[in-house]
Design a protein around this motif. Structure first.
Motif, PDB file in Angstrom:
ATOM      1  N   PRO A 140       4.954   8.434   1.549  1.00  0.00           N
ATOM      2  CA  PRO A 140       3.593   8.006   2.654  1.00  0.00           C
ATOM      3  C   PRO A 140       2.858   8.229   3.128  1.00  0.00           C
ATOM      4  CG  PRO A 140       5.768   6.737   3.133  1.00  0.00           C
ATOM      5  CD  PRO A 140       6.012   7.934   2.205  1.00  0.00           C
ATOM      6  N   GLN A 153       2.630  10.296  -3.013  1.00  0.00           N
ATOM      7  CA  GLN A 153       4.426   9.886  -2.964  1.00  0.00           C
ATOM      8  C   GLN A 153       4.986   9.733  -1.560  1.00  0.00           C
ATOM      9  OE1 GLN A 153       7.269   9.476  -5.133  1.00  0.00           O
ATOM     10  NE2 GLN A 153       7.983   8.613  -3.812  1.00  0.00           N
ATOM     11  N   ALA A 204       4.553   7.424  -8.438  1.00  0.00           N
ATOM     12  CA  ALA A 204       3.125   7.689  -6.992  1.00  0.00           C
ATOM     13  C   ALA A 204       2.618   8.918  -8.382  1.00  0.00           C
ATOM     14  CB  ALA A 204       3.216   8.575  -6.193  1.00  0.00           C
ATOM     15  N   THR A 207      -3.170   0.526   2.458  1.00  0.00           N
ATOM     16  CA  THR A 207      -3.205   0.393   0.804  1.00  0.00           C
ATOM     17  C   THR A 207      -2.853   1.861   0.845  1.00  0.00           C
ATOM     18  OG1 THR A 207      -5.471   0.783   1.459  1.00  0.00           O
ATOM     19  CG2 THR A 207      -5.590  -1.027   0.600  1.00  0.00           C
ATOM     20  N   TYR A 208      -2.925   2.151  -1.061  1.00  0.00           N
ATOM     21  CA  TYR A 208      -2.611   3.549  -0.919  1.00  0.00           C
ATOM     22  C   TYR A 208      -3.611   4.294  -0.486  1.00  0.00           C
ATOM     23  CZ  TYR A 208       1.989   1.399  -2.563  1.00  0.00           C
ATOM     24  OH  TYR A 208       3.336   1.147  -2.608  1.00  0.00           O
ATOM     25  N   GLU A 258      -1.313   7.774  -6.342  1.00  0.00           N
ATOM     26  CA  GLU A 258      -0.818   7.692  -4.936  1.00  0.00           C
ATOM     27  C   GLU A 258      -0.105   9.270  -4.812  1.00  0.00           C
ATOM     28  OE1 GLU A 258       1.713   4.852  -6.147  1.00  0.00           O
ATOM     29  OE2 GLU A 258      -0.070   5.532  -6.179  1.00  0.00           O
ATOM     30  N   GLY A 290      -0.105   8.968   1.285  1.00  0.00           N
ATOM     31  CA  GLY A 290      -0.413   8.169   0.529  1.00  0.00           C
ATOM     32  C   GLY A 290      -0.539   7.148   1.057  1.00  0.00           C
ATOM     33  N   PHE A 291      -0.962   6.620   2.008  1.00  0.00           N
ATOM     34  CA  PHE A 291      -0.403   4.725   2.808  1.00  0.00           C
ATOM     35  C   PHE A 291      -1.409   4.560   3.688  1.00  0.00           C
ATOM     36  CE2 PHE A 291       1.161   0.651   4.796  1.00  0.00           C
ATOM     37  CZ  PHE A 291       0.847   0.296   3.447  1.00  0.00           C
ATOM     38  N   HIS A 301      -9.196   4.408  -1.239  1.00  0.00           N
ATOM     39  CA  HIS A 301      -7.526   3.914  -1.273  1.00  0.00           C
ATOM     40  C   HIS A 301      -8.380   2.889  -2.315  1.00  0.00           C
ATOM     41  CE1 HIS A 301      -9.847   0.378   2.006  1.00  0.00           C
ATOM     42  NE2 HIS A 301     -10.654   1.294   1.707  1.00  0.00           N
ATOM     43  N   THR A 338      -1.984  -2.610  -3.000  1.00  0.00           N
ATOM     44  CA  THR A 338      -0.578  -2.296  -3.585  1.00  0.00           C
ATOM     45  C   THR A 338      -0.356  -3.022  -4.737  1.00  0.00           C
ATOM     46  OG1 THR A 338      -0.636  -3.917  -1.860  1.00  0.00           O
ATOM     47  CG2 THR A 338      -0.119  -1.482  -1.773  1.00  0.00           C
ATOM     48  N   ALA A 357      -1.300   1.210  -8.593  1.00  0.00           N
ATOM     49  CA  ALA A 357       0.556   1.063  -6.981  1.00  0.00           C
ATOM     50  C   ALA A 357       1.859   1.234  -8.319  1.00  0.00           C
ATOM     51  CB  ALA A 357       1.212   0.152  -6.477  1.00  0.00           C
ATOM     52  N   ARG A 358       2.532   2.711  -8.318  1.00  0.00           N
ATOM     53  CA  ARG A 358       3.088   3.447  -9.054  1.00  0.00           C
ATOM     54  C   ARG A 358       3.202   2.936 -10.308  1.00  0.00           C
ATOM     55  NH1 ARG A 358       4.211   5.104  -4.571  1.00  0.00           N
ATOM     56  NH2 ARG A 358       5.301   5.406  -3.354  1.00  0.00           N
TER      57      ARG A 358
END
Length: 745
Positions: A378, A376, A371, A388-389, A374, A381-382, A356, A359, A365-366
């Motif tokens: 969540p 897309q 994404a 965290t991603y 990570e 990816g979260f 991970h 953010t 991040a992005r």
């Protein structure tokens, strides 16, 4: 120096020096996605045109590179800050720029052709470029005889990417980069830039300008709270650890003693105490290495030192997977620290986090507005637990990014092992998620197939690229074959943290001795599965934070009993099958819970009880590393034999550890506060058994009562053995005996 045979597709003009109005305006607005098509030298209708976009410049001349002769003066173009001129023929040139504050002579970045080779681009796209640390990011080099820095960054969905820093007034219109398709890597060579320059990337995403981004492959960074990436010279350390590197494979085998001192570099010691400055790598080399050597540990394990924005994450939320944290010095200084460890006979393990990332807006991040690193969704990816991603390891480029990060530390810094954090969270798509909060794999299952593929590929590649290095998994479930070779269907790690042993042992030791008889199985259960994996026994940082209390504070009873319980607990750990790991401060028996904001309580060593625990750990390490029976067969059942596993009433356990040559060592623990005299324990051989360790020794803070150096066995069958030792078992104590000779008075 190159030219382009065709003008930009947007260009349709009244004369050969002009651009299409949209293209010219895009330069002004910083939205032009292909600056190399319009800037620098171009062959337009058999005429050499040179354009330079230089915000805030007053005037520009072209100078012949060798003679410094003025070739031509560039004239103001059709939009502000655009300068254009003609040459009779193309020769290597420089720009002489007049600024409001003075004049400078520089090479034109837009006079250089494509930089990265086709093989580099192919391997990046394939996810198997094993040297990203020397390919992407900021690389000091010479191109066409010109010194400077080549920048390269993966951002396939960006509309425009620029390198920014003080060297361009942080203006993203000054150094927009070239996009290399189809890989999605942007590149530019900036002549004259030197080591130490701070930079970031300005990225125009599909929906607008993003916050400035640190370089994902930066090899050096500013020290937090600053977030800039730093141009670093190629690592040029004169390694003196050849002997270590040649023999480290034998030091890492399942039959070798491995005793690890886990260290948080920012809080082991500080200059001037709790509020003092952090130790540098040089300070740690001077003080930590001799301490670890004296204490008998074989390895140092560092909590993540990859640059991380929040110190309170202890490094477990890193953003720069290729850069040692600027908190402790430069990359070269970290290399020197590792070298010094090796020369002292100490291995170096790094905690490494592929599960991970945080953010923070300046991070991954992005990254290009999408994404990218990570998932897309969540639900994939979260991480809800850590906010965290999660890396999308199913994407080839992300798979390759993390693979290259691991190899970078192992190969370039000679690191001996990576302890891979949070492996369980990688293996399961439903890790710490309720029904409906996760996405099944393509077969409808809970396994994260792309993470499994990454881990197995990683472990195989490490074996190829870093001979003698090992991989260690922090894996807290019953996933089968974590330390089994990939060829046999396993994940391919060398060792797995035994979280079950840790949990059961600390749970048992925290019980009041009066009730331990009802929890006896918590100590014996670990031997049911002890040889199903190659295990490491961890008493790590996670057990002494977040209100869990220090290790000694987990021990019940009055002060004397707490220290005696701790001595017994550590003795159990060092004689149980498995490699060892102890977090810093546990050897001091400090009562304060560990905090990353202050140093360890070194003042405690002035107290004999605390010094006694330190002495005990030192001597346990000496015994463990010096006695083959305690380490040679750590990972096979032939190395362990129960003698007494069922005396729950007295809370007594006894076992034999065997060397490959058939040399036994007897371990006996009495985990009640009552002294047990003439306690019979079966042994396999006649003669004198020397007491080589007693946790109740006065040097460790105990009473000194024991077995007077050893005992003669009796020809009386007991516990399945033909001979018996009548032992004095001190309260809350451990004794270790082996066949030997009685000392002469």
């Amino acid at each position: 120096m190159t030219t382009r045979s065709k003008q930009d597709v947007h260009s349709a003009s009244l004369d050969s020096t002009s651009l299409h109005p949209d293209a010219a305006q895009a330069l002004v607005e910083g939205t032009h996605g292909d600056p190399f098509a319009v800037l620098g030298p171009h062959d337009v209708d058999h005429e050499m045109i040179v354009r330079a976009f230089l915000p805030r410049a007053i005037g520009v001349e072209l100078l012949e590179r060798d003679s410094q002769r003025v070739l031509t003066r560039l004239q103001p173009g059709q939009v502000p800050d655009l300068f254009v001129g003609r040459l009779d023929r193309l020769v290597p040139y420089r720009l002489r720029i007049r600024w409001p504050h003075g004049e400078e002579i520089v090479e034109d970045p837009y006079a250089f052709g494509p930089l990265l080779g086709e093989l580099d681009l192919y391997l990046i796209g394939e996810g198997n470029h094993r040297e990203l640390g020397t390919c992407l990011g900021a690389q000091m080099m010479t191109v066409d005889g010109v010194k400077g820095v080549r920048f390269a960054v993966w951002a396939p969905n960006a509309r425009r990417v620029s390198v920014v820093g003080e060297f361009c007034g942080w203006d993203g219109r000054r150094y927009p980069m070239r996009l290399r398709q189809p890989t999605g890597v942007w590149e530019i060579f900036i002549p004259g830039l030197e080591e130490g320059a701070v930079y970031k990337y300005e990225i125009l995403g599909q929906s607008g300008l993003l916050p400035l981004k640190a370089d994902p492959v930066a090899r050096a960074t500013q020290s937090p709270p600053e977030t800039g990436s730093v141009v670093a010279a190629p690592l040029a350390h004169d390694w003196q650890d050849q002997a270590w590197m040649e023999e480290r494979a034998s030091r890492h085998g399942a039959d070798a003693p491995i005793s690890v001192y886990e260290v948080h570099a920012a809080s082991w010691r500080r200059h001037g105490g709790d509020e003092g400055e952090l130790y540098s790598w040089g300070d740690l080399a001077r003080w930590l290495i001799p301490y670890v050597k004296e204490m008998g540990f074989t390895h140092i394990e560092l909590l993540p030192i990859m640059e991380h924005p929040f110190g309170g994450s202890w490094g477990y939320q890193p953003l720069s997977q290729f850069a040692p944290s600027g908190r402790f010095g430069k990359p070269q200084e970290f290399a020197a620290f590792v070298d010094a460890c090796h020369q002292a006979g100490i291995g170096v393990i790094l905690d490494w986090v592929p599960a991970h990332f945080p953010t923070d807006a300046h991070g991954l991040a992005r990254f290009d507005g999408t994404a990218l690193y990570e998932y897309q969704d969540p639900r994939e990816g979260f991480h809800q637990d850590w906010n965290t991603y999660i890396y999308n390891l199913g994407r080839h480029e992300v798979h390759g990014f993390m693979l290259a990060s691991a190899l970078y530390w192992l190969k370039h810094f000679h690191v001996d092992a990576l302890r891979v954090d949070a492996v369980a969270s990688m293996l399961y798509r439903n890790y710490s998620r309720k029904e409906g909060e996760w996405v099944p794999n393509r077969h409808g299952g809970q396994e994260n197939l792309e993470a499994i593929d990454f881990l197995t590929h990683l472990n195989e590649v490490v074996g190829e690229e870093a001979p003698g290095a090992i991989m260690i998994a922090e894996e807290s479930t019953a996933w089968p074959g974590v330390s089994r070779p990939v060829s046999e269907g396993g994940l391919g790690f060398h060792y797995k943290w035994n979280m079950g042993w840790m949990h059961d042992t600390l749970s048992y030791m925290s019980e009041d001795p009066l009730y331990r008889r009802y929890h006896h199985g918590e100590l014996t259960f670990s031997l049911v599965y002890a040889f199903s994996e190659h295990f490491m026994l961890p008493i790590s940082h996670d057990e002494v934070v977040h209100g869990k209390g220090s290790l000694i504070n987990k021990m019940p009873g009055d002060r004397w009993q707490q220290f005696a319980n701790l001595r017994a607990c550590l003795s159990l750990m060092w004689t149980h099958p498995g490699k060892k790991l102890l977090f810093m401060g546990c050897e001091l028996a400090q009562f304060r819970e560990w905090s990353h904001d202050r140093e360890l309580d070194w003042f405690l060593l002035a107290d004999s009880e605390h010094q006694g625990i330190s002495n005990l750990v030192r001597d346990l390490n000496g015994l463990y590393t010096g006695e083959p029976a305690l380490h040679e067969q750590d990972c096979v059942p032939e190395g362990f034999e129960w003698v007494i596993g069922d005396d729950a009433h007295n809370s007594v356990l006894a076992w034999l550890r065997w060397s490959r040559e058939g040399e036994p060592m007897l371990v006996v623990l009495n985990l009640t506060p009552q002294t047990l005299s003439d306690y019979g324990v079966g042994v396999p051989s006649a003669g004198y058994w020397q007491e080589c360790f007693n946790s109740n020794a006065s040097a460790y803070g105990g009473t000194g009562a024991g077995n007077d150096g050893g005992r003669d066995s009796e020809a009386r069958e007991s516990h399945g053995h033909p001979f018996t030792l009548s032992l004095h078992l001190p309260p809350l104590g451990a004794v270790i005996l082996k066949p030997g000779r009685k000392a002469l008075n």
